[in-house]
Design an enzyme around this catalytic site. Structure first.
Site, PDB file in Angstrom:
ATOM      1  N   CYS A  79      42.789  35.262  43.214  1.00  0.00           N
ATOM      2  CA  CYS A  79      42.118  35.773  44.416  1.00  0.00           C
ATOM      3  C   CYS A  79      41.960  34.659  45.458  1.00  0.00           C
ATOM      4  CB  CYS A  79      40.802  36.457  44.063  1.00  0.00           C
ATOM      5  SG  CYS A  79      40.179  37.487  45.416  1.00  0.00           S
ATOM      6  N   HIS A 179      42.679  40.465  40.584  1.00  0.00           N
ATOM      7  CA  HIS A 179      41.893  39.843  39.513  1.00  0.00           C
ATOM      8  C   HIS A 179      42.415  40.288  38.144  1.00  0.00           C
ATOM      9  CE1 HIS A 179      38.580  38.017  41.792  1.00  0.00           C
ATOM     10  NE2 HIS A 179      38.796  38.977  42.666  1.00  0.00           N
ATOM     11  N   GLU A 181      41.565  39.184  35.340  1.00  0.00           N
ATOM     12  CA  GLU A 181      40.437  39.197  34.397  1.00  0.00           C
ATOM     13  C   GLU A 181      39.571  40.441  34.552  1.00  0.00           C
ATOM     14  OE1 GLU A 181      40.492  37.727  37.214  1.00  0.00           O
ATOM     15  OE2 GLU A 181      38.491  37.441  38.052  1.00  0.00           O
TER      16      GLU A 181
END
Lengths: 198, 253
Positions: A79, A179, A181
């Site tokens: 990001c 993202h 994650e």
């Protein structure tokens, strides 16, 4: 060992846990020695570009990244952690980035911002990062992005209002605007692809 | 390529437990927040929202612990609201693993809080939660406080516009007339909010049957939030997504 660079930005705990699914030793730190020598360095980032750069500089992050670049050691920007790897951004004011990736970060031309949610990407053939998840959706939350393809790199694009760079793979530098994650199983697979490449 | 419409289960939390009632009254226990979060993650939720409805100072530690445990086990975006009064509160939540925060009462009391949070963390972390109901105001909708029991004396659409100009990145529009009724979202209010909002809108309040979700999206919602229909098993997230896909809306399978 994978080091997640702690410069006060980003959801470090979630990032740590997500990378732990793929690697047994993940530390969140800004210790220069650990960050420079880890097998992989993750540069997270949430918020405004200039504020992130200030914080990154504050912990010696530019030097850490430069040291890894000099030794061609893997870096994964996420990001705003991807955005700071570029030459510059014009978010709020013109601000220099680290300059590892050629290009500038600019406001996305779309009627509704932030670009928030799950979107498809278009990965080029030969992408190691997207192997097995080429057709999956990933979670984005941003208003700015790089729009020009990084030279001599595999560029994955996304479209929202216009086309922008969703991910870059160039030798030891990998970065995603989304993202991983926070992208469920698809993100976990992408992270494990990167870890396997270390 | 199209941005998917999001389905967001909302977990109202009090004392470390998920609770649910009608119009914020008659609360009953609906389970453990971390377990429910995991379950919804597996079922295909696109995001999760926790609202700490007790939001007392004493419970902040409980909330942070819950956020921490959830973020360690569920790898989708997590929004947390309730009792946020300062940028420092936001910092604690983000560091515990929240991706976004929603603010409501504290922003009404002190709108500058929006600027403070947005300037420090970016507008993408900040959701303005607007509890609105029909009323005799300029737009026909007003903002309420105390779970819809009191008028805040502000026009709802004017507040949305002010919130966006101060730096919120998303609007959670909760219809206090429809909340808990399962009679469908307030479509007129959504259309009106869509017309003034340049940021994504999450529709909330009134979800009951499958077709309600598509109706909210057609009216301009980018995401749809629901609580009791999911907690009590009336509908599953997968049911909702199948219905939306059938109707031609982009969703994450």
């Amino acid at each position: 060992m994978i080091a997640i660079l702690d410069y006060g930005s980003g959801n470090l705990r979630s990032a740590q846990r997500a990378f732990e699914l793929a690697h047994s030793q993940v530390v969140v730190t800004n210790d220069p020695k650990i960050c420079e020598e880890a097998q992989g360095l993750v540069v997270p980032g949430v918020g405004a570009f200039a504020a992130c750069m200030d914080q990154l500089i504050g912990v010696g992050g530019r030097e850490i990244i430069a040291a890894r670049v000099a030794k061609e050691r893997p870096i994964f920007g996420i990001c705003v952690g991807m955005q700071v790897l570029f030459d510059s951004s014009n978010e709020k004011k013109n601000c220099d980035g680290v300059g590892v990736l050629q290009g500038e970060v600019d406001l996305i031309n779309a009627p509704l911002l932030p670009h928030m949610g799950w979107n498809n990407v278009s990965a080029p053939s030969g992408s190691k990062l997207f192997q097995g998840v080429e057709d999956e959706m990933f979670y984005f939350v941003h208003s700015y992005a790089a729009k020009t393809k990084v030279p001599n790199a595999l560029n994955t694009t996304c479209e929202y209002g216009e086309e922008f760079i969703a991910a870059v793979e160039r030798d030891y530098v990998v970065a995603t605007q989304f993202h991983p994650e926070k992208s469920g199983d698809a993100g976990a697979k992408l992270i494990s692809n990167w870890v396997a490449s270390l | 390529m199209t941005l998917a419409k999001r389905i967001i289960p909302c977990l109202d939390v009090a004392g470390g437990r998920v609770v649910k009632g009608v119009n914020f009254k008659d609360l009953v226990d609906a389970g453990d927040p971390v377990e429910l979060a995991k379950k919804y993650g597996l079922e295909g939720a696109d995001e999760l929202t926790f609202l700490d409805i007790s939001a007392s100072v004493e419970e902040r530690a409980t909330t942070l612990d819950m956020v921490r445990k959830t973020a360690e086990q569920v790898f989708i975006p997590l929004t947390v609201g309730g009792g946020i009064r300062s940028a420092e509160n936001v910092n604690e939540l983000l560091r515990a693993g929240a991706d976004k925060v929603s603010i409501n009462t504290a922003a009404i009391a002190r709108p500058q809080l929006i600027n403070e949070i947005s300037d420090r963390f970016g507008n993408q972390v900040l959701v303005l939660s607007v509890d609105a109901r029909r009323a005799d105001t300029k737009s026909g909708f007003e903002v309420t406080t105390h779970g819809g029991h009191q008028s805040a004396g502000i026009d709802a659409l004017a507040w949305i516009e002010e919130g966006i100009s101060r730096g919120v990145g998303e609007i959670l529009l909760n219809s206090m007339d429809a909340d808990g009724t399962k009679a469908g979202f307030d479509i007129e209010m959504l259309r009106a909010a869509r017309a003034v909002s340049s940021v994504p809108i999450i529709a909330s309040g009134g979800a009951g049957k499958l077709s309600d979700f598509g109706d909210a999206i057609s009216a301009g919602a980018d995401a749809v939030l629901a609580a009791s229909v999911f907690h009590f098993g009336d509908l599953t997230i997968s049911d909702v997504k199948k219905e939306l896909a059938k109707a031609g809306f982009p969703i994450r399978a």
